[in-house]
Design a protein around this motif. Structure first.
Motif, short mmCIF file in Angstrom:
data_model
loop_
_atom_site.label_atom_id
_atom_site.label_comp_id
_atom_site.label_asym_id
_atom_site.label_seq_id
_atom_site.Cartn_x
_atom_site.Cartn_y
_atom_site.Cartn_z
N LYS A 65 40.18 33.89 29.58
CA LYS A 65 40.41 35.08 28.74
C LYS A 65 39.11 35.58 28.12
O LYS A 65 38.87 36.79 28.07
CB LYS A 65 41.43 34.76 27.65
N TRP A 66 38.26 34.64 27.65
CA TRP A 66 36.98 35.05 27.07
C TRP A 66 36.08 35.67 28.11
O TRP A 66 35.41 36.65 27.86
CB TRP A 66 36.27 33.83 26.45
N SER A 67 36.06 35.09 29.33
CA SER A 67 35.16 35.60 30.36
C SER A 67 35.59 36.97 30.89
O SER A 67 34.76 37.74 31.35
CB SER A 67 35.04 34.61 31.51
N SER A 68 36.88 37.25 30.85
CA SER A 68 37.35 38.52 31.39
C SER A 68 37.75 39.52 30.29
O SER A 68 38.33 40.55 30.59
CB SER A 68 38.55 38.27 32.32
N ALA A 69 37.40 39.24 29.06
CA ALA A 69 37.82 40.09 27.95
C ALA A 69 37.14 41.46 27.98
O ALA A 69 37.75 42.47 27.66
CB ALA A 69 37.52 39.41 26.62
#
Length: 64
Positions: free
Chosen positions: A58-62
């Motif tokens: 989720k953090w990498s694709s936010a």
């Protein structure tokens, strides 16, 4: 005629806690957990690893 096949007895008590292998308790089990907490720690570790991977994704694709 039809021959009746004897069935194994099934546990009919309160819902047991989940375990690693998804095994159901034996029909003679009295519902008391006599473990030392190892199974709980293993399941918690597996759950937290999955959560960490999910959070990292989720953090990498936010910002896409």
């Amino acid at each position: 005629g039809a021959v009746a096949v004897p069935r194994r007895p099934v546990y009919k008590g309160p819902q047991p806690k989940p375990n690693r292998y998804g095994l159901r308790p034996g029909y003679r089990w009295d519902g008391i957990d006599r473990g030392n907490g190892f199974e709980d720690r293993v399941l918690e570790t597996l759950h937290s690893k999955g959560r960490k991977k999910e959070e990292a994704y989720k953090w990498s694709s936010a910002d896409m």
